[in-house]
Scaffold this motif. Sequence first.
Motif, PDB file in Angstrom:
ATOM      1  N   LEU A  55       0.834  -1.208   0.000  1.00 23.96           N
ATOM      2  CA  LEU A  55       0.000   0.000   0.000  1.00 23.96           C
ATOM      3  C   LEU A  55       0.867   1.255   0.000  1.00 23.96           C
ATOM      4  O   LEU A  55       0.578   2.240  -0.694  1.00 23.96           O
ATOM      5  N   ALA A  56       1.955   1.180   0.753  1.00 24.59           N
ATOM      6  CA  ALA A  56       2.871   2.326   0.830  1.00 24.59           C
ATOM      7  C   ALA A  56       3.399   2.669  -0.555  1.00 24.59           C
ATOM      8  O   ALA A  56       3.347   3.825  -0.993  1.00 24.59           O
ATOM      9  N   ILE A  57       3.883   1.647  -1.276  1.00 17.60           N
ATOM     10  CA  ILE A  57       4.457   1.895  -2.604  1.00 17.60           C
ATOM     11  C   ILE A  57       3.408   2.477  -3.540  1.00 17.60           C
ATOM     12  O   ILE A  57       3.651   3.475  -4.220  1.00 17.60           O
ATOM     13  N   PHE A  58       2.219   1.907  -3.534  1.00 14.36           N
ATOM     14  CA  PHE A  58       1.187   2.378  -4.466  1.00 14.36           C
ATOM     15  C   PHE A  58       0.734   3.801  -4.164  1.00 14.36           C
ATOM     16  O   PHE A  58       0.568   4.613  -5.073  1.00 14.36           O
ATOM     17  N   SER A  59       0.543   4.093  -2.895  1.00 12.81           N
ATOM     18  CA  SER A  59       0.017   5.437  -2.621  1.00 12.81           C
ATOM     19  C   SER A  59       1.080   6.510  -2.810  1.00 12.81           C
ATOM     20  O   SER A  59       0.769   7.678  -3.029  1.00 12.81           O
ATOM     21  N   LEU A  60       2.372   6.102  -2.766  1.00 17.73           N
ATOM     22  CA  LEU A  60       3.428   7.105  -2.978  1.00 17.73           C
ATOM     23  C   LEU A  60       3.742   7.294  -4.458  1.00 17.73           C
ATOM     24  O   LEU A  60       4.408   8.250  -4.835  1.00 17.73           O
ATOM     25  N   LEU A  61       3.247   6.373  -5.276  1.00 15.81           N
ATOM     26  CA  LEU A  61       3.603   6.373  -6.694  1.00 15.81           C
ATOM     27  C   LEU A  61       3.414   7.726  -7.414  1.00 15.81           C
ATOM     28  O   LEU A  61       4.328   8.181  -8.101  1.00 15.81           O
ATOM     29  N   ILE A  65      -5.909   5.760  -5.396  1.00 16.85           N
ATOM     30  CA  ILE A  65      -5.104   4.525  -5.379  1.00 16.85           C
ATOM     31  C   ILE A  65      -5.074   3.948  -3.968  1.00 16.85           C
ATOM     32  O   ILE A  65      -5.243   2.737  -3.763  1.00 16.85           O
ATOM     33  N   THR A  66      -4.902   4.813  -2.980  1.00 12.65           N
ATOM     34  CA  THR A  66      -4.854   4.354  -1.594  1.00 12.65           C
ATOM     35  C   THR A  66      -6.143   3.628  -1.224  1.00 12.65           C
ATOM     36  O   THR A  66      -6.121   2.549  -0.630  1.00 12.65           O
ATOM     37  N   VAL A  67      -7.261   4.253  -1.597  1.00  9.97           N
ATOM     38  CA  VAL A  67      -8.543   3.660  -1.234  1.00  9.97           C
ATOM     39  C   VAL A  67      -8.731   2.317  -1.957  1.00  9.97           C
ATOM     40  O   VAL A  67      -9.124   1.317  -1.367  1.00  9.97           O
ATOM     41  N   TYR A  68      -8.357   2.292  -3.242  1.00 10.13           N
ATOM     42  CA  TYR A  68      -8.552   1.081  -4.032  1.00 10.13           C
ATOM     43  C   TYR A  68      -7.678  -0.074  -3.522  1.00 10.13           C
ATOM     44  O   TYR A  68      -8.169  -1.131  -3.137  1.00 10.13           O
ATOM     45  N   ILE A  69      -6.355   0.160  -3.508  1.00  7.83           N
ATOM     46  CA  ILE A  69      -5.434  -0.893  -3.064  1.00  7.83           C
ATOM     47  C   ILE A  69      -5.701  -1.228  -1.597  1.00  7.83           C
ATOM     48  O   ILE A  69      -5.726  -2.401  -1.191  1.00  7.83           O
ATOM     49  N   GLY A  70      -5.952  -0.158  -0.802  1.00 12.71           N
ATOM     50  CA  GLY A  70      -6.238  -0.362   0.622  1.00 12.71           C
ATOM     51  C   GLY A  70      -7.465  -1.247   0.802  1.00 12.71           C
ATOM     52  O   GLY A  70      -7.475  -2.159   1.630  1.00 12.71           O
ATOM     53  N   GLY A  71      -8.504  -0.986  -0.019  1.00 15.11           N
ATOM     54  CA  GLY A  71      -9.740  -1.781   0.063  1.00 15.11           C
ATOM     55  C   GLY A  71      -9.448  -3.251  -0.167  1.00 15.11           C
ATOM     56  O   GLY A  71      -9.907  -4.125   0.571  1.00 15.11           O
ATOM     57  N   ILE A  72      -8.631  -3.508  -1.219  1.00 10.78           N
ATOM     58  CA  ILE A  72      -8.278  -4.904  -1.520  1.00 10.78           C
ATOM     59  C   ILE A  72      -7.570  -5.540  -0.322  1.00 10.78           C
ATOM     60  O   ILE A  72      -7.884  -6.660   0.095  1.00 10.78           O
ATOM     61  N   GLU A  73      -6.651  -4.787   0.267  1.00 14.51           N
ATOM     62  CA  GLU A  73      -5.894  -5.306   1.411  1.00 14.51           C
ATOM     63  C   GLU A  73      -6.821  -5.580   2.598  1.00 14.51           C
ATOM     64  O   GLU A  73      -6.652  -6.567   3.318  1.00 14.51           O
ATOM     65  N   VAL A  74      -7.795  -4.674   2.794  1.00 11.90           N
ATOM     66  CA  VAL A  74      -8.733  -4.872   3.907  1.00 11.90           C
ATOM     67  C   VAL A  74      -9.527  -6.159   3.677  1.00 11.90           C
ATOM     68  O   VAL A  74      -9.718  -6.980   4.593  1.00 11.90           O
ATOM     69  N   THR A  88      -6.526  -2.973   8.501  1.00 16.08           N
ATOM     70  CA  THR A  88      -7.879  -2.620   8.910  1.00 16.08           C
ATOM     71  C   THR A  88      -8.332  -1.405   8.103  1.00 16.08           C
ATOM     72  O   THR A  88      -7.499  -0.729   7.483  1.00 16.08           O
ATOM     73  N   SER A  89      -9.615  -1.096   8.148  1.00 15.27           N
ATOM     74  CA  SER A  89     -10.076   0.094   7.415  1.00 15.27           C
ATOM     75  C   SER A  89      -9.533   1.368   8.042  1.00 15.27           C
ATOM     76  O   SER A  89      -9.386   2.396   7.381  1.00 15.27           O
ATOM     77  N   GLY A  90      -9.210   1.323   9.330  1.00 18.63           N
ATOM     78  CA  GLY A  90      -8.567   2.473   9.990  1.00 18.63           C
ATOM     79  C   GLY A  90      -7.258   2.825   9.306  1.00 18.63           C
ATOM     80  O   GLY A  90      -6.884   4.000   9.193  1.00 18.63           O
ATOM     81  N   ASN A  91      -6.556   1.800   8.825  1.00 21.19           N
ATOM     82  CA  ASN A  91      -5.293   2.043   8.138  1.00 21.19           C
ATOM     83  C   ASN A  91      -5.487   2.875   6.878  1.00 21.19           C
ATOM     84  O   ASN A  91      -4.632   3.697   6.532  1.00 21.19           O
ATOM     85  N   ILE A  92      -6.617   2.671   6.198  1.00 23.72           N
ATOM     86  CA  ILE A  92      -6.872   3.465   4.991  1.00 23.72           C
ATOM     87  C   ILE A  92      -6.984   4.944   5.360  1.00 23.72           C
ATOM     88  O   ILE A  92      -6.373   5.809   4.735  1.00 23.72           O
ATOM     89  N   ALA A  93      -7.760   5.190   6.421  1.00 22.85           N
ATOM     90  CA  ALA A  93      -7.888   6.575   6.893  1.00 22.85           C
ATOM     91  C   ALA A  93      -6.514   7.146   7.224  1.00 22.85           C
ATOM     92  O   ALA A  93      -6.161   8.272   6.853  1.00 22.85           O
ATOM     93  N   GLU A  94      -5.717   6.329   7.912  1.00 24.09           N
ATOM     94  CA  GLU A  94      -4.373   6.770   8.299  1.00 24.09           C
ATOM     95  C   GLU A  94      -3.561   7.133   7.051  1.00 24.09           C
ATOM     96  O   GLU A  94      -2.931   8.198   6.982  1.00 24.09           O
ATOM     97  N   PHE A  95      -3.612   6.293   6.038  1.00 28.72           N
ATOM     98  CA  PHE A  95      -2.833   6.519   4.820  1.00 28.72           C
ATOM     99  C   PHE A  95      -3.280   7.781   4.081  1.00 28.72           C
ATOM    100  O   PHE A  95      -2.456   8.516   3.552  1.00 28.72           O
ATOM    101  N   ILE A  96      -4.612   7.964   4.052  1.00 26.19           N
ATOM    102  CA  ILE A  96      -5.099   9.164   3.352  1.00 26.19           C
ATOM    103  C   ILE A  96      -4.557  10.412   4.025  1.00 26.19           C
ATOM    104  O   ILE A  96      -4.123  11.372   3.368  1.00 26.19           O
TER     105      ILE A  96
END
Length: 594
Positions: free
Chosen positions: A176-182, A274-283, A289-297
Amino acid sequence: MKNLAYLNKFFYKYRWRLLPGIIFVIISNLFAVLPAKVIRIAFDLVNENISTFRLFNGFERQDMLNEVFNYSLLLFGGAVLMLALLRGIFLFFMRQTIILMSRHIEYDLKNEIYNHYQQLSMAFYRRNNTGDLMNRVTEDVSRVRMYIGPAIMYTINTIVLFLLIIWAMVSVNLKLAIFSLLPLPILAITIYYVNTMINLRSEKIQQQLSNLSSFVQETFSGIRVIKAYVREDDMRKKFAVESENYKSNSMALVQVQALFFPIMLLLVGLSTIITVYIGGIEVINGTITSGNIAEFIIYVTQLTFPITSLGWVTSLIQRAAASQKRINEFLNTQPEVVSKSDNPEKIIGGIEFKNVSFTYPDTGIKAIQNISFKVQPGEFVAIIGRTGSGKSTIANLLLRMYDIDSGEITVDGKELNSLNLSSYRSQVGFVPQEVFLFSETIRNNIAFGLDTLSPGKVEEAAKSAAVYQNIMNFEKGFETYIGERGITLSGGQKQRVSIARAIIKEPKILIFDDCLSAVDTKTEEEILSNMSSVMSNKTTILIAHRVSTINNADRILVIDNGKITEQGTHDDLMKRKGAYFELYEKQLLEEQEV
Ligand SMILES: Nc1ncnc2c1ncn2[C@@H]1O[C@H](COP(=O)(O)OP(=O)(O)OP(=O)(O)O)[C@@H](O)[C@H]1O
Ligand SMILES: [Mg+2]
């Protein structure tokens, strides 16, 4: 960057501001990263407990659960606020240390440049135009300050925040880190290009603005000529053209500037999606957790400003480097005329030119050729000659504004170059051909060359220069302001104030360069008779155009084309019936005609 290395000495000097500054940056960033974690925990809390909450639907227990729930959310909210506050406090300290340091360095650098200016010789000032010289102290130093202050502060800030956030992201989920930083490097590069374009265009506007203001300034100073020649309409048209130029340049800038925010928002938006999409797949996979998506955003949004500032900072540093290069070039310029001795010496006032030749270095004009003459201490020597014959040049050389090409100038038998320059110049009173008075009171203008002023001296000097009565006729007398803020003196009044400024120093050598040209013959006589007491036991060199001014001189040098053609007393020269005699006859005729 090589050019900016010059500034390192200042960083060392202010290290006790810089180091705490860096520490404050790090601490403030720690507080910037933590809230995302708190929000993640709160998010997950809600997520996990929502089903438990529903389980108690219709039971009394639900209200109790609700209360606990609300209370803990309030706590998390409070924690986020607290962290933001702490961050703010350290941001304040960061600015207080680093930006203050930059102001201190700016001050030091300005003083250093100004001091260097004062040491440079006349030839340097002839080579460079005033606007350019002024720009170094103002514009260039400001640009360098942008590097010392904001650029350094934001660079450290960006690096620290970056490391912290990337570490936080990677520790949660590498993919997720790599994708959202892309998209972020693309953002950085684009912003850099947009910024460079903005700078280029701003520079053009700046240039255009300075053209415009010098045009306006010239209009104001030449307004008398413009009106007299009825050129108002023509000037208006020229102004419109300049203005139009400025406008079109400004519009070109706005076009690029308008790109800035859309590009930024687009790429940040992309990152979020991208964060939401890839994050969703990971969740769904259960790795986060979904909290992690919020954290990443939150992380991605937090990175936006540092990334954009990266492009901005790069161009700041480039501009600062260019400015510092100009400053360095100038600081490395060595004064041509240097004082070779440190001990001040009292002079008596004997002068000798031995086969002196001099060519102006910038124009290559041979102004003086093989001139020799001797002036005894206390002697009154006059120099006369056609315009452009080299009279002022002799005065310049005597003041050592330039060094000669060949021959030798001696003062009291010692070579001029071997004397302590400032001590020597302080014992010479010079009235330049082009009078320059400062926008100051008349008193301060006359006392300009003195460190301490004893009462009555200014008045005495003014009386000797036959300007006392004129000054007293002004409402404020000697406290009258001259120049832009004050009154305008007439040409003759200016010349006499300038004479008073020279004689108040009680110098050993007096040099008057054509300083009676703007006064009438009667005032001239008055000045000369007043002056005879001032001039007693001082060496005087008087440059003049009128024979009547100088016929009392102990000796007269006639100069033509950079050479001495005749010398002797008035009577000698009259007997010779040469150039001087001709001049005398001609001027006598002119006077009779009037
Ligand atoms: N600062 C300078 N840089 C280059 N050339 C100069 C400079 N000052 C004077 N000159 C040139 O040197 C020559 C001698 O000039 P100078 O000013 O000594 O003449 P002058 O005798 O004082 O003339 P005037 O009676 O008009 O004051 C002239 O040809 C002039 O163009
Ligand atoms: Mg002259």
